[in-house]
Write an enzyme that holds these catalytic residues in place. Sequence first.
Site, PDB file in Angstrom:
ATOM      1  N   GLY A  78       3.523  -6.265  -3.916  1.00  0.00           N
ATOM      2  CA  GLY A  78       3.002  -5.973  -2.572  1.00  0.00           C
ATOM      3  C   GLY A  78       2.736  -7.214  -1.750  1.00  0.00           C
ATOM      4  O   GLY A  78       2.265  -7.132  -0.620  1.00  0.00           O
ATOM      5  N   THR A 108       9.895  -8.872  -1.230  1.00  0.00           N
ATOM      6  CA  THR A 108      11.114  -8.205  -0.803  1.00  0.00           C
ATOM      7  C   THR A 108      11.324  -8.398   0.694  1.00  0.00           C
ATOM      8  O   THR A 108      12.445  -8.661   1.147  1.00  0.00           O
ATOM      9  CB  THR A 108      11.033  -6.707  -1.149  1.00  0.00           C
ATOM     10  OG1 THR A 108      10.787  -6.618  -2.553  1.00  0.00           O
ATOM     11  CG2 THR A 108      12.305  -5.990  -0.816  1.00  0.00           C
ATOM     12  N   ASN A 127       1.963  -0.807  -3.412  1.00  0.00           N
ATOM     13  CA  ASN A 127       2.951  -1.051  -2.360  1.00  0.00           C
ATOM     14  C   ASN A 127       3.765   0.220  -2.150  1.00  0.00           C
ATOM     15  O   ASN A 127       4.285   0.793  -3.095  1.00  0.00           O
ATOM     16  CB  ASN A 127       3.856  -2.220  -2.832  1.00  0.00           C
ATOM     17  CG  ASN A 127       4.930  -2.586  -1.823  1.00  0.00           C
ATOM     18  OD1 ASN A 127       5.109  -1.917  -0.802  1.00  0.00           O
ATOM     19  ND2 ASN A 127       5.657  -3.655  -2.122  1.00  0.00           N
ATOM     20  N   SER A 143       9.477  -2.691  -5.329  1.00  0.00           N
ATOM     21  CA  SER A 143      10.754  -2.799  -6.034  1.00  0.00           C
ATOM     22  C   SER A 143      10.496  -2.514  -7.507  1.00  0.00           C
ATOM     23  O   SER A 143       9.689  -3.167  -8.129  1.00  0.00           O
ATOM     24  CB  SER A 143      11.316  -4.207  -5.897  1.00  0.00           C
ATOM     25  OG  SER A 143      11.025  -4.726  -4.624  1.00  0.00           O
ATOM     26  N   GLU A 164       1.904  -7.315 -12.217  1.00  0.00           N
ATOM     27  CA  GLU A 164       1.304  -5.994 -11.980  1.00  0.00           C
ATOM     28  C   GLU A 164       0.170  -5.713 -12.949  1.00  0.00           C
ATOM     29  O   GLU A 164       0.312  -5.922 -14.146  1.00  0.00           O
ATOM     30  CB  GLU A 164       2.382  -4.909 -12.175  1.00  0.00           C
ATOM     31  CG  GLU A 164       2.834  -4.304 -10.895  1.00  0.00           C
ATOM     32  CD  GLU A 164       3.976  -3.308 -11.073  1.00  0.00           C
ATOM     33  OE1 GLU A 164       4.655  -3.059 -10.094  1.00  0.00           O
ATOM     34  OE2 GLU A 164       4.177  -2.797 -12.198  1.00  0.00           O
TER      35      GLU A 164
HETATM   36  N1  LIG Z   1       6.120 -10.805   6.719  1.00  0.00           N
HETATM   37  C1  LIG Z   1       5.642  -9.564   6.782  1.00  0.00           C
HETATM   38  N2  LIG Z   1       5.275  -9.068   7.969  1.00  0.00           N
HETATM   39  C2  LIG Z   1       4.791  -7.822   8.065  1.00  0.00           C
HETATM   40  N3  LIG Z   1       4.589  -7.003   7.018  1.00  0.00           N
HETATM   41  C3  LIG Z   1       4.921  -7.441   5.794  1.00  0.00           C
HETATM   42  C4  LIG Z   1       5.463  -8.758   5.609  1.00  0.00           C
HETATM   43  N4  LIG Z   1       5.684  -8.922   4.304  1.00  0.00           N
HETATM   44  C5  LIG Z   1       5.310  -7.783   3.710  1.00  0.00           C
HETATM   45  N5  LIG Z   1       4.837  -6.880   4.589  1.00  0.00           N
HETATM   46  C6  LIG Z   1       4.332  -5.533   4.324  1.00  0.00           C
HETATM   47  O1  LIG Z   1       3.945  -5.464   2.989  1.00  0.00           O
HETATM   48  C7  LIG Z   1       4.664  -4.468   2.296  1.00  0.00           C
HETATM   49  C8  LIG Z   1       4.995  -4.925   0.904  1.00  0.00           C
HETATM   50  O2  LIG Z   1       5.915  -5.973   0.957  1.00  0.00           O
HETATM   51  P1  LIG Z   1       7.037  -6.151  -0.149  1.00  0.00           P
HETATM   52  O3  LIG Z   1       7.915  -7.230   0.329  1.00  0.00           O
HETATM   53  O4  LIG Z   1       7.670  -4.864  -0.470  1.00  0.00           O
HETATM   54  O5  LIG Z   1       6.195  -6.660  -1.359  1.00  0.00           O
HETATM   55  P2  LIG Z   1       6.729  -7.133  -2.789  1.00  0.00           P
HETATM   56  O6  LIG Z   1       8.195  -7.094  -2.769  1.00  0.00           O
HETATM   57  O7  LIG Z   1       6.166  -8.482  -2.947  1.00  0.00           O
HETATM   58  O8  LIG Z   1       6.146  -6.185  -3.744  1.00  0.00           O
HETATM   59  C9  LIG Z   1       5.880  -4.216   3.123  1.00  0.00           C
HETATM   60  O9  LIG Z   1       6.336  -2.901   2.975  1.00  0.00           O
HETATM   61  C10 LIG Z   1       5.391  -4.483   4.526  1.00  0.00           C
HETATM   62  O10 LIG Z   1       4.754  -3.329   5.034  1.00  0.00           O
HETATM   63 MG   LIG Z   2       9.479  -6.083  -3.848  1.00  0.00          MG
END
Ligand SMILES: Nc1ncnc2c1ncn2[C@@H]1O[C@H](COP(=O)(O)OP(=O)(O)O)[C@@H](O)[C@H]1O
Ligand SMILES: [Mg+2]
Length: 1002
Positions: free
Chosen positions: A107, A111, A156, A160, A381
């Site tokens: 989260g 990604t 999240n 992923s 996690e």
């Molecule tokens: N740079 C960003 N700007 C705005 N929202 C973000 C950003 N990075 C992450 N988020 C928010 O956080 C959520 C989780 O990010 P994600 O990249 O899926 O996390 P991870 O892959 O680290 O588990 C995304 O769905 C988005 O809503």
């Molecule tokens: Mg991810």
Amino acid sequence: MEGALTARDRVGIQDFVLLDETTEAAFLSNLNKRFSKDLIYTYIGTLLVSVNPYKELDVYNNKQMDLYMGVNFFELPPHIYALADNAYHTMLAEFNNHFILISGESGAGKTEASKKILQYYAVSCPSTALLNTVRDKMLMSNPVLEAFGNAKTLKNDNSSRFGKYMDIQFDSEGEAVGGHILNYLLEKSRVVHQNHGERNFHIFYQLVQGGEEDLLHQLGLERDCQHYNYLTQGECAIVASINDKDEWKTVKNALQVVNIDEINTNHLFGIVASVLHLGNVQFDSDSKGHALMNNNPELRWLLGVDAHTLQEGLTYRKIEAQKDQVLSPFTIDHAIYARDALAKAMYGQTFTWLVNRINESMENKVRRRTVIGLLDIYGFEVFYVNSFEQFCINYCNEKLQQLFIQLTLKSEQEEYEAEDIEWEPVQFFNNKIICDLVEEKHRGIISILDEECLRPGDATDLTFLERLEDKMGNHPHFVTHKLADKMTRKTLERGDFRLLHYAGEVTYCVVGFLDKNNDLLYRNIKDLMCQSKNAIVRECFSTMDPDNRRRPETVATQFKSSLLKLTEILMAKERFPYQDEALIRHQVKYLGLMEHLRVRRAGFAYRRKYEDFLKRYKPLCPATWPHWRGVPADGVEVLIQHLGYLPNEYKMGRTKIFIRHPRTLYATEDAYERCKHELATRLQAKYKGYKAKGEFRKQKEAATKIETCWRGVQARKEREKRAWAVKVIKQFIKGYMTRGQAKITDNSEYLAFVRQNYLNRLKDNLPKTVLDKTTWLSPPSVLTEKSTGNSHNKTCCMRPDRHVVFLYRSIFLAPSPQLQMKLITSSLFKGKKDSYPQSVAQPFVDSRININPRALQMIRNEHIKYGVPVVKYNRNGFKPRPRQLILTQAAAYVIDEAKIKQRVLYAFLKGISVSNLTDGMVVFHITCEDPKQKGDLVMQCDHLFEFLTKLGVIANKQNVIKVVQGSIKIEIQAGKESAVDFGTGQEPMVYKAKNGHLMVVS
Ligand SMILES: Nc1ncnc2c1ncn2[C@@H]1O[C@H](COP(=O)(O)OP(=O)(O)O)[C@@H](O)[C@H]1O
Ligand SMILES: [Mg+2]
């Protein structure tokens, strides 16, 4: 770093390396300060730290991308684009492979970050139409893989559930020419089970919510997630933050982009639907407790297998005893296990199939290439209950952390070595001990798990735990209920073991470890699937374990080897690390950021190439400003001596200067800022002086030029005058020499002169009385001889006879009108207008034109006194028009053939101007109150003196005739002024000048 330096006072510090203390408190406070102003990115040297804003920030638009393209890493505020751009340009410059490692908790935004990097490359890299499709495929692989591999977890909404390493391949021109994805351990257990508050993979909900009526009908599905057992365990099938319907459209479109054709798409959704149907398969038990499967026609149809074999596959196990095959019936539990195993296997295999298809579509076979790898792997996690999946995920993060520390330390150490700087060891936590605990051969947790899985006899999850306790008994990072002290024991269940990861403690529940690790799928089911009419299912299962006899590797071991392979891939590349922060808490520590910072700051906070350092700070020392002619290192040495650096504050490497404390650098930077202002002022003053000097030089040059021209003009005039004088004198002498001859052109002027001279003298010496004959001035002999041609005439002149009286009277008392006129001309123009002398000899005539009878008719009432041809310059644009000018007693007429163009009453003629030069231009200034008048009259006349003298006499206007030096102002119409300018030149010209004036060159 330079950007970070200048911006350091704005919001926190852009580069942690420049933080004065390396305490966690200072680190967090800086991170917080920046985060509160939506500045989510901060550097630690070349590492980028990011904090998830959980809201849309306006920092990812094309304008921002443009800003970061090709810009030095440290020149602009920290940004993910700066990192991406730096990796890209280093790759192009060094022609080697790189990777961007993204780590952080689940989260944290990993990604998202990887997507932003991909988008940046999509926009910033050069491309062609062909490459655009490759680019689209790379971008569109994301929605597809996220639909099948991401799910909502407690941490999240779009977590992923697989690891992803994507190579973006570039050719030597820097164009993105292809891509390749490696996927790691999909969390298959999610297909059949979800914890409370979590969902299955997105694609299931997307299909049920968004699938077209036809499609659902075809797949035998109902538009209701609640209808499916596999979708309802987390009790949150529908969540407000996820729009499955919209996503469905995106995914369907993305599938097309990555070249999955309609047939395969149908098969794909067939599989997704089959999994849902499988989840709803129920078993009854017969009288012996054996499982019986209820009828599920859709499933049978979708999988393309016959009812009997499917029933048999899910309720019996095939046992091979020597050459016979025995079918052993399942209990209900067993049947459910087999059903779930099939669902998981089917989904997992399909996911791999999908990745392979995407890879095929992005494949680049042609050109030479370098790659940038993007590693976006599931983050660390910790859930309330952590199982085999969390164990694998956290192990993976442990491995990456180790890689990260190794690379950081390695690169730092290498730099010190390369620069010949003594390495000062840093205290940091090396997590190798934890990695070993998990993965060591024969002794690690994975080995023990595998042993339990393979061991004959009644191995269970609990026997596995006991084995762990036996082997790991006193490992500092391993604890179980049995091994724990009293206090810790309270926090552990009997079936738990706890690992002290680098990122924190995680308690794992052993239930399911053996099964999940075995991931067993019964042979008869596998065989059954190989006959499926669904091509994807058939393909997946027939390639599953080609060697049927050998036991497949366990899940954990497969995962371990794939991670080792990944580590090897990454070790062979240069890295660009990126770390994410989900919440600003103690995670700074978990992520090893402090370690990184300490390593980075171990000896020296700041280092810069001598050239760069000198280039920036050279204005601070007179010896290095504005140019240092020697070796840069020497220049830096001179410079810092001048600045008073103490010996322990810096070290000189081979190519770089290392500065120990940020404050030293700040002091230098502040001095630089002050100096910049001073320099700017000095430069400004210098520039102004330089400009003024230039201006002066220009003026002087112009003055000299004008002077030269003027002298030239004067000289030419002088020459003309002399030439004229020579001519006149010559003529005079010739006249003198031929005075006795008959009157010819050569002597006529001389004789006229003698006569005039005599008469002038006579005028002053006339006899007092008419009768006085003795005091007559005797005339020059030439006159007497010539005038009469005989001696008698001498007496004639001497005596006051009739002739003499006539002479006297005609010259002095009543001069001829001709002479009278000439006298007037002389009084008006002599010595004033340059062309006057030439005119003297030309006799005046009464008129110079024949007037058109019709025009004559029109002015018949007035007595015509004089007429002359003129060229009239009209008032619009000074166009020349030939005209006749006629003077009557009361007015001047301008006539064009038979038309009277203008009548100027002498009463309104307030002035007449001519120039002092040789031109024939004359201006009538006309009183403009008279509305009938058209403004001043500008004319050129070849007989100017005659014309003006006559006019002056006829109109009694001698007193308004002016000879003007310079310009003559004219009134074009009431209130509108212009002028006639005069000058001299090679040849006479009259034209309208750029300033709108009439220019007359003579
Ligand atoms: N740079 C960003 N700007 C705005 N929202 C973000 C950003 N990075 C992450 N988020 C928010 O956080 C959520 C989780 O990010 P994600 O990249 O899926 O996390 P991870 O892959 O680290 O588990 C995304 O769905 C988005 O809503
Ligand atoms: Mg991810």
